[in-house]
Design an enzyme around this catalytic site. Sequence first.
Site, PDB file in Angstrom:
ATOM      1  N   GLY A 157     -22.391  36.360 -72.359  1.00 29.59           N
ATOM      2  CA  GLY A 157     -22.605  35.993 -70.953  1.00 29.59           C
ATOM      3  C   GLY A 157     -23.588  34.869 -70.694  1.00 29.59           C
ATOM      4  N   ASN A 187     -22.903  31.703 -70.442  1.00 28.07           N
ATOM      5  CA  ASN A 187     -22.320  30.816 -69.416  1.00 28.07           C
ATOM      6  C   ASN A 187     -22.413  31.454 -68.039  1.00 28.07           C
ATOM      7  OD1 ASN A 187     -21.030  28.160 -70.310  1.00 28.07           O
ATOM      8  ND2 ASN A 187     -20.476  29.567 -71.959  1.00 28.07           N
ATOM      9  N   MET A 234     -12.149  37.355 -73.940  1.00 27.29           N
ATOM     10  CA  MET A 234     -11.399  37.285 -75.194  1.00 27.29           C
ATOM     11  C   MET A 234      -9.969  37.824 -75.076  1.00 27.29           C
ATOM     12  SD  MET A 234     -13.565  35.729 -76.909  1.00 27.29           S
ATOM     13  CE  MET A 234     -12.927  35.748 -78.571  1.00 27.29           C
ATOM     14  N   ILE A 289      -5.824  36.842 -73.905  1.00 30.67           N
ATOM     15  CA  ILE A 289      -4.879  35.810 -73.469  1.00 30.67           C
ATOM     16  C   ILE A 289      -4.331  36.273 -72.115  1.00 30.67           C
ATOM     17  CG2 ILE A 289      -2.673  34.690 -73.983  1.00 30.67           C
ATOM     18  CD1 ILE A 289      -3.512  35.042 -76.983  1.00 30.67           C
ATOM     19  N   ASN A 291     -11.265  27.758 -67.499  1.00 32.40           N
ATOM     20  CA  ASN A 291     -11.882  28.303 -68.704  1.00 32.40           C
ATOM     21  C   ASN A 291     -12.781  27.236 -69.312  1.00 32.40           C
ATOM     22  OD1 ASN A 291     -12.262  30.057 -70.979  1.00 32.40           O
ATOM     23  ND2 ASN A 291     -10.787  28.824 -72.131  1.00 32.40           N
ATOM     24  N   HIS A 308     -14.019  26.005 -73.113  1.00 33.09           N
ATOM     25  CA  HIS A 308     -13.644  26.178 -74.515  1.00 33.09           C
ATOM     26  C   HIS A 308     -14.556  25.299 -75.382  1.00 33.09           C
ATOM     27  CE1 HIS A 308     -11.135  26.889 -77.985  1.00 33.09           C
ATOM     28  NE2 HIS A 308     -11.199  25.592 -78.233  1.00 33.09           N
TER      29      HIS A 308
HETATM   30  C1  GRF Z   1     -18.522  29.962 -75.202  1.00 29.57           C
HETATM   31  O1  GRF Z   1     -18.723  29.211 -76.367  1.00 29.57           O
HETATM   32  C2  GRF Z   1     -17.274  29.510 -74.490  1.00 29.57           C
HETATM   33  O2  GRF Z   1     -16.990  28.157 -74.685  1.00 29.57           O
HETATM   34  C3  GRF Z   1     -16.191  30.343 -75.155  1.00 29.57           C
HETATM   35  O3  GRF Z   1     -16.799  31.589 -75.398  1.00 29.57           O
HETATM   36  C4  GRF Z   1     -18.212  31.420 -75.516  1.00 29.57           C
HETATM   37  C5  GRF Z   1     -18.824  32.344 -74.514  1.00 29.57           C
HETATM   38  O4  GRF Z   1     -20.222  32.390 -74.634  1.00 29.57           O
HETATM   39  N1  GRF Z   1     -15.013  30.424 -74.351  1.00 29.57           N
HETATM   40  P1  GRF Z   1     -21.054  33.182 -73.561  1.00 29.57           P
HETATM   41  O5  GRF Z   1     -20.516  34.611 -73.522  1.00 29.57           O
HETATM   42  O6  GRF Z   1     -20.896  32.499 -72.256  1.00 29.57           O
HETATM   43  O7  GRF Z   1     -22.470  33.146 -74.059  1.00 29.57           O
END
Ligand code: GRF
Length: 222
Positions: A18, A20, A96, A98, A113, A115
Amino acid sequence: MITNNKKSQITVLLSGRGSNLEAILAAQLFYNYQVCCVISDNKDALGLKIAEKYHVPTIKCFDRLDYPDKVSQKKNLYNFLLTEKACDLVCLAGFMQIIPPEVTDALQKKLINIHPSLLPKFPGLDTHQKVLDANELRHGATVHFVDAGVDTGKIIAQVTVSVTTGETQESLAKKVLKEEHRLYPWVIAKLLSRQIRYQDQELIYTPEATAEAQKLDFLLSK
Ligand code: GRF
């Protein structure tokens, strides 16, 4: 700081750490959005604790073990997302799963999203190792619309980092994540203020968004 109370509402879906989400929540102080809902498919996701810390109004978890099978877990999660959590934008942040095509269809232009690679290079998992194996000199992160494929949706914006001598998976992951935390809240804010618009399969950036992106060292899609 934006004080008007007509902020756009966003939902964040996650499965883990989490970080992000935290960057998005921290930035809502000065951007035009509010996180109204956080949804996880994993009860142990640290992101749930972050959501609590920031008093996100709706925090929901659809853990696999609370359902007889994966199908009913997903059905409940996506039903909740589509029927109860109407919001302006849905942001995947380390979610995680699809996303099924009926959900990507229903949320067209409202589902994004982040990535950890410079898409279209290195979709899927283990991007940092793939970058090292391919001797890439540049790496980074991409924010994109989500379609029915895996990391194939329209690219909105990217941020790059250089791959230096002696770089490891861990060092790259750290560098890229730091940049993700700058990029994702900015893209969310720009989409919600319509300074970035997706129209007739084309992305339109206002001159203001383009100038800001340049200043922040973000790459915009053509
Ligand atoms: C990040 O690297 C994002 O790009 C990918 O999953 C990771 C999530 O990290 N989709 P966090 O849970 O936000 O720390």
